[in-house]
Write a protein that holds these residues in place. Sequence first.
Motif, PDB file in Angstrom:
ATOM      1  N   GLY A 248      10.313   4.950   0.069  1.00  0.00           N
ATOM      2  CA  GLY A 248      10.826   5.995  -0.807  1.00  0.00           C
ATOM      3  C   GLY A 248      11.667   7.022  -0.070  1.00  0.00           C
ATOM      4  N   LEU A 249      12.484   7.757  -0.824  1.00  0.00           N
ATOM      5  CA  LEU A 249      13.351   8.785  -0.248  1.00  0.00           C
ATOM      6  C   LEU A 249      12.558  10.057   0.037  1.00  0.00           C
ATOM      7  N   ASP A 250      13.087  10.858   0.946  1.00  0.00           N
ATOM      8  CA  ASP A 250      12.428  12.092   1.354  1.00  0.00           C
ATOM      9  C   ASP A 250      13.162  13.292   0.768  1.00  0.00           C
ATOM     10  N   LYS A 251      12.590  13.925  -0.212  1.00  0.00           N
ATOM     11  CA  LYS A 251      13.018  15.159  -0.895  1.00  0.00           C
ATOM     12  C   LYS A 251      14.537  15.327  -1.051  1.00  0.00           C
ATOM     13  N   PRO A 252      15.188  14.439  -1.834  1.00  0.00           N
ATOM     14  CA  PRO A 252      16.608  14.669  -2.134  1.00  0.00           C
ATOM     15  C   PRO A 252      16.767  15.896  -3.019  1.00  0.00           C
TER      16      PRO A 252
ATOM     17  N   ASP B  29       0.825  -1.214   0.000  1.00  0.00           N
ATOM     18  CA  ASP B  29       0.000   0.000   0.000  1.00  0.00           C
ATOM     19  C   ASP B  29       0.860   1.266   0.000  1.00  0.00           C
ATOM     20  N   GLU B  30       1.912   1.267   0.794  1.00  0.00           N
ATOM     21  CA  GLU B  30       2.811   2.427   0.823  1.00  0.00           C
ATOM     22  C   GLU B  30       3.513   2.595  -0.520  1.00  0.00           C
ATOM     23  N   ALA B  31       3.944   1.484  -1.106  1.00  0.00           N
ATOM     24  CA  ALA B  31       4.603   1.551  -2.417  1.00  0.00           C
ATOM     25  C   ALA B  31       3.656   2.082  -3.477  1.00  0.00           C
ATOM     26  N   MET B  32       2.376   1.692  -3.402  1.00  0.00           N
ATOM     27  CA  MET B  32       1.383   2.169  -4.366  1.00  0.00           C
ATOM     28  C   MET B  32       1.148   3.662  -4.198  1.00  0.00           C
ATOM     29  N   ALA B  33       1.032   4.128  -2.945  1.00  0.00           N
ATOM     30  CA  ALA B  33       0.813   5.551  -2.701  1.00  0.00           C
ATOM     31  C   ALA B  33       1.995   6.377  -3.189  1.00  0.00           C
ATOM     32  N   THR B  34       3.210   5.838  -3.057  1.00  0.00           N
ATOM     33  CA  THR B  34       4.407   6.545  -3.515  1.00  0.00           C
ATOM     34  C   THR B  34       4.378   6.751  -5.020  1.00  0.00           C
ATOM     35  N   LEU B  35       3.879   5.768  -5.750  1.00  0.00           N
ATOM     36  CA  LEU B  35       3.854   5.854  -7.206  1.00  0.00           C
ATOM     37  C   LEU B  35       2.622   6.574  -7.732  1.00  0.00           C
ATOM     38  N   CYS B  36       1.460   6.252  -7.177  1.00  0.00           N
ATOM     39  CA  CYS B  36       0.193   6.698  -7.772  1.00  0.00           C
ATOM     40  C   CYS B  36      -0.503   7.802  -6.990  1.00  0.00           C
ATOM     41  N   GLY B  37      -0.037   8.104  -5.776  1.00  0.00           N
ATOM     42  CA  GLY B  37      -0.763   9.041  -4.942  1.00  0.00           C
ATOM     43  C   GLY B  37      -1.921   8.340  -4.249  1.00  0.00           C
ATOM     44  N   GLU B  38      -2.757   9.124  -3.606  1.00  0.00           N
ATOM     45  CA  GLU B  38      -3.897   8.549  -2.891  1.00  0.00           C
ATOM     46  C   GLU B  38      -4.972   8.089  -3.877  1.00  0.00           C
ATOM     47  N   GLY B  39      -5.718   7.065  -3.480  1.00  0.00           N
ATOM     48  CA  GLY B  39      -6.836   6.607  -4.294  1.00  0.00           C
ATOM     49  C   GLY B  39      -6.492   5.564  -5.322  1.00  0.00           C
ATOM     50  N   GLY B  40      -5.262   5.018  -5.278  1.00  0.00           N
ATOM     51  CA  GLY B  40      -4.912   3.962  -6.220  1.00  0.00           C
ATOM     52  C   GLY B  40      -5.593   2.651  -5.852  1.00  0.00           C
ATOM     53  N   GLN B  41      -5.642   1.727  -6.803  1.00  0.00           N
ATOM     54  CA  GLN B  41      -6.277   0.425  -6.581  1.00  0.00           C
ATOM     55  C   GLN B  41      -5.210  -0.647  -6.486  1.00  0.00           C
TER      56      GLN B  41
ATOM     57  N   LEU C  22       5.696  25.125 -11.241  1.00  0.00           N
ATOM     58  CA  LEU C  22       6.568  23.986 -11.016  1.00  0.00           C
ATOM     59  C   LEU C  22       6.599  23.591  -9.541  1.00  0.00           C
ATOM     60  N   PHE C  23       6.510  24.550  -8.641  1.00  0.00           N
ATOM     61  CA  PHE C  23       6.477  24.224  -7.215  1.00  0.00           C
ATOM     62  C   PHE C  23       5.271  23.328  -6.905  1.00  0.00           C
ATOM     63  N   ASP C  24       4.114  23.689  -7.419  1.00  0.00           N
ATOM     64  CA  ASP C  24       2.917  22.877  -7.197  1.00  0.00           C
ATOM     65  C   ASP C  24       3.066  21.491  -7.831  1.00  0.00           C
ATOM     66  N   GLU C  25       3.682  21.453  -9.002  1.00  0.00           N
ATOM     67  CA  GLU C  25       3.875  20.178  -9.698  1.00  0.00           C
ATOM     68  C   GLU C  25       4.803  19.258  -8.906  1.00  0.00           C
ATOM     69  N   VAL C  26       5.924  19.792  -8.438  1.00  0.00           N
ATOM     70  CA  VAL C  26       6.884  18.994  -7.664  1.00  0.00           C
ATOM     71  C   VAL C  26       6.272  18.534  -6.351  1.00  0.00           C
ATOM     72  N   ARG C  27       5.511  19.418  -5.702  1.00  0.00           N
ATOM     73  CA  ARG C  27       4.867  19.079  -4.425  1.00  0.00           C
ATOM     74  C   ARG C  27       3.822  17.982  -4.576  1.00  0.00           C
ATOM     75  N   SER C  28       3.351  17.732  -5.786  1.00  0.00           N
ATOM     76  CA  SER C  28       2.349  16.680  -5.983  1.00  0.00           C
ATOM     77  C   SER C  28       2.946  15.284  -5.899  1.00  0.00           C
ATOM     78  N   THR C  29       4.278  15.176  -5.908  1.00  0.00           N
ATOM     79  CA  THR C  29       4.917  13.866  -5.797  1.00  0.00           C
ATOM     80  C   THR C  29       5.012  13.449  -4.336  1.00  0.00           C
ATOM     81  N   HIS C  30       5.100  12.155  -4.122  1.00  0.00           N
ATOM     82  CA  HIS C  30       5.233  11.640  -2.758  1.00  0.00           C
ATOM     83  C   HIS C  30       6.566  12.049  -2.151  1.00  0.00           C
ATOM     84  N   ALA C  31       7.640  12.030  -2.945  1.00  0.00           N
ATOM     85  CA  ALA C  31       8.971  12.344  -2.427  1.00  0.00           C
ATOM     86  C   ALA C  31       9.073  13.778  -1.925  1.00  0.00           C
ATOM     87  N   TYR C  32       8.363  14.716  -2.559  1.00  0.00           N
ATOM     88  CA  TYR C  32       8.492  16.142  -2.223  1.00  0.00           C
ATOM     89  C   TYR C  32       7.204  16.717  -1.623  1.00  0.00           C
TER      90      TYR C  32
END
Length: 836
Positions: free
Chosen positions: A380-384, A189-201, A416-426
Amino acid sequence: MNAPAEAWFAARGWQPFAFQREVWAAMAAGRSGLLHATTGSGKTYAVWMGALQRARPVKASPGLQVLWITPMRALAADTARALQQPLPEMAPAWAVGTRSGDTPSAERARQDRRLPQALVTTPESLSLMLTRERAFEELGGVHTVVVDEWHELIANKRGVQVQLALARLKRWNPALVVWGLSATLGNVDEAMATLCGEGGQRVQGRVDKALRIDTLLPQDPGRFSWGGHLGAQMLQPVVDEIERSSTALVFTNTRSQAEIWYQLLLQARPDWAGIVALHHGSLDKEVRAWVEAGLKAGQLKAVVATSSLDLGVDFLPVERVLQIGSAKGVARLLQRAGRSGHAPGRESRVTLVPTNTLELVEAAAARAAAQAGQVEARTGLDKPLDVLVQHLVTVALGGDVDTQGAPTTGYTADELFDEVRSTHAYRTLSREEFDWALAFVERGGESLTAYPEYHRVQLVDGRWRVPDRGIARRHRLQVGTIVSDAAMAVKWMSGGTIGSIEEGFIARLNKGDHFVFAGRVLEYVRTQDMAAYVRAGSKKKGVVPAWAGGKMPLSSELAAAVQGLLDHTAVALQGAAPAPPFTDPELEAARPMLQAQAQMSRLPERGALLLEQLHSREGHHLFFYPFAGRNVHIGLAQLLAWRLAKHAPNTFSLSVNDYGLEILAAQPVDEAALDPAALFSGADLLADVLASLNSGELAQRRFREIARVAGLVFGGFPGAPKSLRQLQASSSLFFEVFRKYDAGNRLLGQAEREVLSQELEVGRLQATLQRLAALPLQRVVLQAPSPFALPLLVERLREQLSTEKLKDRLDRLLAASEAVLAPPPVRRRRALRPKA
């Protein structure tokens, strides 16, 4: 219902699995997700058929529609062939292409004119496509992305690179569907959220696939063992197993080990020359391709390989997998087991080949953990920030559309700030951190303002762009986050490339030296233009290269399983176990060693911390057994030595393995200093760890990688690469400049964090300290090294002594230990005769 897919399956006499239909329905509904299923169970066609049913007509939308991201270039061609299979019936107008570092220039040119409808690529090549001025035009029509082997990407910077690229594609197409594939994840579940965000199947494959894990048992494991002790003894059993199999994969953990075992097999069976092959990442791509083709065609008897063949390549002829030494993790063991029986309904079998007696216990524990589903989590890594810095230049080069939909290049900071913030890492990236990264690529931070080559992006007409062509070219040449020591090509004097070896190894060779590479003994002739020229060696033996990253640590899950078995065995040896103690054949084989450990000392148990103390001519030995893995033990040994030295000045030598650590003190250690509550206290942990290690040197070494990812250090143009010494000097110079003139540089802080979290696993270290501080200390004074202590002694002595001297020293140690175990001599009394 996916009627075309159902028809295609039926035409081949196949029946879709329930999980495949579940994926098709989810993708048809526009949902992203993660498919977790065993290797060889049909994951590829589950998501590929789902992508095809979302296809748009080629005439209306002739461009790229599906991206398939693979972690390895070697997988790209194999994956493309699999995707091509259903196209004649399901999508005859579609084409599948590959784009990676191995793609020929002619194919790249064709793709530049017109991209195929589906493209198999790598994270690096996708990021490189984002630097193109036509990036939006070429990638804006992508509606489906599949990330294969997501478990291999999630926990490293390549996974962060994928997240950033997906965020860009999602901005261009908010309806983008993203699916990850994996067979070995403990935190799905954590791996899925990292890739797809919330609401993945999440879709869990339910295919019953037989898995067999067994062990090749040595005839004489012995009571004492050390790293590599059983290697020679296991050669003939391995040869016999290969002989009984049609095709076998022999996995090793390192390239050096692969080279050695390939040589051993051919020495044992010279008639196998030509049908036994070698495969690892340093060999030339043509050699690797030849081996892979031979495996697929069933023309090879065996292939000795490293992780280069771990992933997704479909080798149906492979009947057996042998793992030399411990796999060190449950996920890796399952992944390698899946290389055999790579089809639904076929049994996967992996046979473990121990190289020391402790690995027999590890083998039994690995099987138990695998059967219980105790697979390692990947986080996943935290905001490298180095990856973010690179991405800020990447997208400044690439094409985009403005708010009115007009084509443009570059970006605005707010978008771009909003776009980057949409990722799990950032997701926790602050605007201050983003603005710092943007200022860094604009003017080089506080200390590089005077140097134009570090003014990489500029605000032009309200958007951040790269106006300098030279900067743009250099950036495109080193897009990516894979950083390794500089490699030198190994070439024949007569022409042709064999592969590549790290520059540091070649630098230690003299003309005429012999070394083993690509399964051959080679003679070093000279170095010219960053290439090592060689000829066929005239000697039968040579030195084996040691590649960086040779020793992988034992995972927490496998370490816990080993301790669980030892707990049960300890109780059994005390006569209090309700069940027979040695039901596993591996434990029965290891019985002499385990009994010897119990007789000389005691077996390590989870409910207490074993401390063995030994006084020898070298000094005063302390042996601890935390079972936390090599990386944690490195930091723990340094930390304990530091704290003991603070209590009373002393001189220490250290040694570690996956099970324990040795602290050798020149002077006796005060008993009061061995109080667990103080010795293993978590108070001031970070300060003590940084003080106990040469943290400045460690951080500087880590900064070399960060500097290259962030684009501060340029590796050179094609045909004129910079040497390792040049790269190290450049990164070291930046490190010192930032420390003196830009102390707030966030890349310095990242280097320190990466040392703590990745090299020393400080989170795991902290948990280990907390566990140890609560345990009672079981002290045993040894008369001679115990079976668990001896490997730690050998580990340290190997770094100090030559092979001959080590053998003599080892013989003396073994004699002393065996003497302790020997029964006391029976004294005969003289019979007394009655007096006359």
